[in-house]
Design a protein around this motif. Sequence first.
Motif, PDB file in Angstrom:
ATOM      1  N   ASN A   1     -49.464  43.850  23.020  1.00 60.31           N
ATOM      2  CA  ASN A   1     -49.534  43.352  21.650  1.00 60.31           C
ATOM      3  C   ASN A   1     -49.162  41.869  21.630  1.00 60.31           C
ATOM      4  O   ASN A   1     -48.011  41.519  21.879  1.00 60.31           O
ATOM      5  CB  ASN A   1     -48.595  44.147  20.739  1.00 60.31           C
ATOM      6  CG  ASN A   1     -48.862  43.885  19.272  1.00 60.31           C
ATOM      7  OD1 ASN A   1     -49.005  42.746  18.841  1.00 60.31           O
ATOM      8  ND2 ASN A   1     -48.937  44.952  18.489  1.00 60.31           N
ATOM      9  N   PRO A   2     -50.112  40.974  21.302  1.00 62.86           N
ATOM     10  CA  PRO A   2     -49.820  39.531  21.323  1.00 62.86           C
ATOM     11  C   PRO A   2     -48.701  39.130  20.370  1.00 62.86           C
ATOM     12  O   PRO A   2     -48.001  38.136  20.619  1.00 62.86           O
ATOM     13  CB  PRO A   2     -51.158  38.893  20.907  1.00 62.86           C
ATOM     14  CG  PRO A   2     -52.184  39.926  21.222  1.00 62.86           C
ATOM     15  CD  PRO A   2     -51.519  41.252  20.998  1.00 62.86           C
ATOM     16  N   GLN A   3     -48.502  39.873  19.273  1.00 65.50           N
ATOM     17  CA  GLN A   3     -47.451  39.533  18.320  1.00 65.50           C
ATOM     18  C   GLN A   3     -46.049  39.714  18.908  1.00 65.50           C
ATOM     19  O   GLN A   3     -45.081  39.164  18.376  1.00 65.50           O
ATOM     20  CB  GLN A   3     -47.596  40.384  17.062  1.00 65.50           C
ATOM     21  CG  GLN A   3     -48.868  40.108  16.266  1.00 65.50           C
ATOM     22  CD  GLN A   3     -48.952  40.973  15.024  1.00 65.50           C
ATOM     23  OE1 GLN A   3     -48.210  41.959  14.891  1.00 65.50           O
ATOM     24  NE2 GLN A   3     -49.860  40.631  14.117  1.00 65.50           N
ATOM     25  N   LEU A   4     -45.954  40.485  19.981  1.00 60.71           N
ATOM     26  CA  LEU A   4     -44.645  40.736  20.605  1.00 60.71           C
ATOM     27  C   LEU A   4     -44.423  39.896  21.855  1.00 60.71           C
ATOM     28  O   LEU A   4     -43.488  40.147  22.609  1.00 60.71           O
ATOM     29  CB  LEU A   4     -44.516  42.225  20.960  1.00 60.71           C
ATOM     30  CG  LEU A   4     -44.687  43.217  19.815  1.00 60.71           C
ATOM     31  CD1 LEU A   4     -44.444  44.632  20.298  1.00 60.71           C
ATOM     32  CD2 LEU A   4     -43.768  42.889  18.645  1.00 60.71           C
ATOM     33  N   HIS A   5     -45.267  38.886  22.056  1.00 61.09           N
ATOM     34  CA  HIS A   5     -45.104  38.013  23.225  1.00 61.09           C
ATOM     35  C   HIS A   5     -44.140  36.876  22.895  1.00 61.09           C
ATOM     36  O   HIS A   5     -44.529  35.711  22.718  1.00 61.09           O
ATOM     37  CB  HIS A   5     -46.472  37.471  23.677  1.00 61.09           C
ATOM     38  CG  HIS A   5     -47.343  38.514  24.287  1.00 61.09           C
ATOM     39  ND1 HIS A   5     -48.634  38.273  24.716  1.00 61.09           N
ATOM     40  CD2 HIS A   5     -47.110  39.833  24.549  1.00 61.09           C
ATOM     41  CE1 HIS A   5     -49.162  39.391  25.203  1.00 61.09           C
ATOM     42  NE2 HIS A   5     -48.251  40.345  25.110  1.00 61.09           N
ATOM     43  N   ASN A   6     -42.881  37.228  22.780  1.00 58.33           N
ATOM     44  CA  ASN A   6     -41.827  36.237  22.549  1.00 58.33           C
ATOM     45  C   ASN A   6     -40.588  36.682  23.313  1.00 58.33           C
ATOM     46  O   ASN A   6     -40.525  37.816  23.806  1.00 58.33           O
ATOM     47  CB  ASN A   6     -41.542  36.062  21.048  1.00 58.33           C
ATOM     48  CG  ASN A   6     -41.096  37.342  20.382  1.00 58.33           C
ATOM     49  OD1 ASN A   6     -40.114  37.964  20.799  1.00 58.33           O
ATOM     50  ND2 ASN A   6     -41.816  37.763  19.348  1.00 58.33           N
TER      51      ASN A   6
ATOM     52  N   TYR B   1     -38.738  40.233  22.589  1.00 56.78           N
ATOM     53  CA  TYR B   1     -39.460  41.433  23.001  1.00 56.78           C
ATOM     54  C   TYR B   1     -39.711  41.467  24.505  1.00 56.78           C
ATOM     55  O   TYR B   1     -39.844  42.544  25.088  1.00 56.78           O
ATOM     56  CB  TYR B   1     -40.768  41.547  22.224  1.00 56.78           C
ATOM     57  CG  TYR B   1     -40.543  41.784  20.758  1.00 56.78           C
ATOM     58  CD1 TYR B   1     -40.025  42.988  20.296  1.00 56.78           C
ATOM     59  CD2 TYR B   1     -40.803  40.779  19.828  1.00 56.78           C
ATOM     60  CE1 TYR B   1     -39.788  43.206  18.954  1.00 56.78           C
ATOM     61  CE2 TYR B   1     -40.569  40.990  18.482  1.00 56.78           C
ATOM     62  CZ  TYR B   1     -40.063  42.194  18.047  1.00 56.78           C
ATOM     63  OH  TYR B   1     -39.818  42.402  16.716  1.00 56.78           O
TER      64      TYR B   1
ATOM     65  N   ASN C   1     -37.075  47.932  13.507  1.00 55.27           N
ATOM     66  CA  ASN C   1     -37.801  46.693  13.740  1.00 55.27           C
ATOM     67  C   ASN C   1     -39.234  46.842  13.219  1.00 55.27           C
ATOM     68  O   ASN C   1     -39.999  47.678  13.696  1.00 55.27           O
ATOM     69  CB  ASN C   1     -37.798  46.376  15.240  1.00 55.27           C
ATOM     70  CG  ASN C   1     -38.341  45.003  15.530  1.00 55.27           C
ATOM     71  OD1 ASN C   1     -39.527  44.761  15.386  1.00 55.27           O
ATOM     72  ND2 ASN C   1     -37.471  44.103  15.957  1.00 55.27           N
ATOM     73  N   LYS C   2     -39.591  46.032  12.220  1.00 49.40           N
ATOM     74  CA  LYS C   2     -40.907  46.152  11.589  1.00 49.40           C
ATOM     75  C   LYS C   2     -42.030  45.823  12.566  1.00 49.40           C
ATOM     76  O   LYS C   2     -43.057  46.507  12.597  1.00 49.40           O
ATOM     77  CB  LYS C   2     -40.978  45.234  10.373  1.00 49.40           C
ATOM     78  CG  LYS C   2     -40.067  45.655   9.222  1.00 49.40           C
ATOM     79  CD  LYS C   2     -40.213  44.716   8.037  1.00 49.40           C
ATOM     80  CE  LYS C   2     -39.309  45.148   6.890  1.00 49.40           C
ATOM     81  NZ  LYS C   2     -39.426  44.238   5.714  1.00 49.40           N
ATOM     82  N   ASP C   3     -41.854  44.767  13.370  1.00 49.36           N
ATOM     83  CA  ASP C   3     -42.907  44.377  14.311  1.00 49.36           C
ATOM     84  C   ASP C   3     -43.152  45.466  15.348  1.00 49.36           C
ATOM     85  O   ASP C   3     -44.295  45.763  15.700  1.00 49.36           O
ATOM     86  CB  ASP C   3     -42.541  43.063  15.006  1.00 49.36           C
ATOM     87  CG  ASP C   3     -42.517  41.888  14.041  1.00 49.36           C
ATOM     88  OD1 ASP C   3     -43.222  41.955  13.012  1.00 49.36           O
ATOM     89  OD2 ASP C   3     -41.802  40.907  14.312  1.00 49.36           O
TER      90      ASP C   3
ATOM     91  N   ALA D   1     -46.527  47.676  15.927  1.00 54.72           N
ATOM     92  CA  ALA D   1     -47.191  47.715  17.231  1.00 54.72           C
ATOM     93  C   ALA D   1     -47.370  49.146  17.718  1.00 54.72           C
ATOM     94  O   ALA D   1     -48.432  49.514  18.222  1.00 54.72           O
ATOM     95  CB  ALA D   1     -46.379  46.903  18.246  1.00 54.72           C
TER      96      ALA D   1
ATOM     97  N   ASN E   1     -50.086  50.820  15.747  1.00 55.34           N
ATOM     98  CA  ASN E   1     -51.410  50.383  16.202  1.00 55.34           C
ATOM     99  C   ASN E   1     -51.819  51.090  17.495  1.00 55.34           C
ATOM    100  O   ASN E   1     -52.987  51.416  17.705  1.00 55.34           O
ATOM    101  CB  ASN E   1     -51.425  48.868  16.408  1.00 55.34           C
ATOM    102  CG  ASN E   1     -51.329  48.111  15.095  1.00 55.34           C
ATOM    103  OD1 ASN E   1     -51.672  48.644  14.035  1.00 55.34           O
ATOM    104  ND2 ASN E   1     -50.856  46.881  15.153  1.00 55.34           N
TER     105      ASN E   1
END
Length: 324
Positions: free
Chosen positions: A62-67, A70, A304-306, A310, A313
């Motif tokens: 999941n690109p949104q969790l590439h930080n 995470y 955790n909402k993110d 994920a 999805n």
Amino acid sequence: MSFFFVDLRSMNRSATHVVTEFILLGFPGSWKIQIFLFSLFLMIYVLTLLGNGAIIYAVRYNPQLHNPMYFLLGNFAFLEIWYVSSTVPNMLANILSKTKAISFSGCFLQFYFFFSLGTTECLFLAVMAYDRYLAICHPLQYPAIMTGRFCSKLVSFCWLIGFLGYPIPIFFISQLPFCGPNIIDHFLCDMDPLMALSCAPAPITECIFYTQSSLVLFFTSMYILRSYTLLITAVFQVPFAAGRRKAFSTCGSHLVVVSLFYGTVMVMYVSPTYGVPTLLQKILTLIYSVVTPLFNPLIYSLRNKDMKLALRNILFGMRISQNS
């Protein structure tokens, strides 16, 4: 150290390793109780693998969790899979076994991996506290400090220190003479039961081992406590209630994991366990070695909402692929 080596030299080498296997009593009870425990621990193990595996998959794809947060969480979930696997599979096999035996080398390998992975978890929790401290207390400097390269170095540091800290003391413990009996009233090979079975005292080795474990627990817990003290102080300075709630929500899950893990571990390896009932020691060990790895994905995903998005999805994508 001379005292330790003199004791070993004075032993008859032919009697040093008379014991070739140990008997892990586990949890006593009737066959129905054993089947219940087997089913319970098997379910916990499968759920732990699925939960932590889902976190790893979500973070990776999941690109949104590439930080950084995470990235650390994904590596922490990977660690939890190995940590629970160092004890539960053997415990499950032991429940159904009539002999309940574990080989001499297998016992000390479990001993090594259990403590190495536990130490790595302590270091990971400290690094995750550092990450949250930077993100909330120094948000402007956070992107420049917590780069992908720096995160990789922190993760590598945790694994290296965790696995390089115990080979020498555990090797010396394995060289002690075990002449019998060989019955361990536990479900895993732990320090106190093994030292109780040794035919010769090794106070220096025992002192080194417990000092090392206590220092890891003390410094990591003090660092986590300091980080969250500064973090909570900074959160209370946020002028908006919504901002405070978001900050506490971000860190609340980490605090729950830290409290559960450190609370039980410190009772076992910092405070004296002499006189503590064996069943209570087993339950405390179960909490930090089996229950905590199960709770981690639940705590992190539900708070955790993110992560919830994920995982949703992932499940939605699996259903689409099955229907197509």
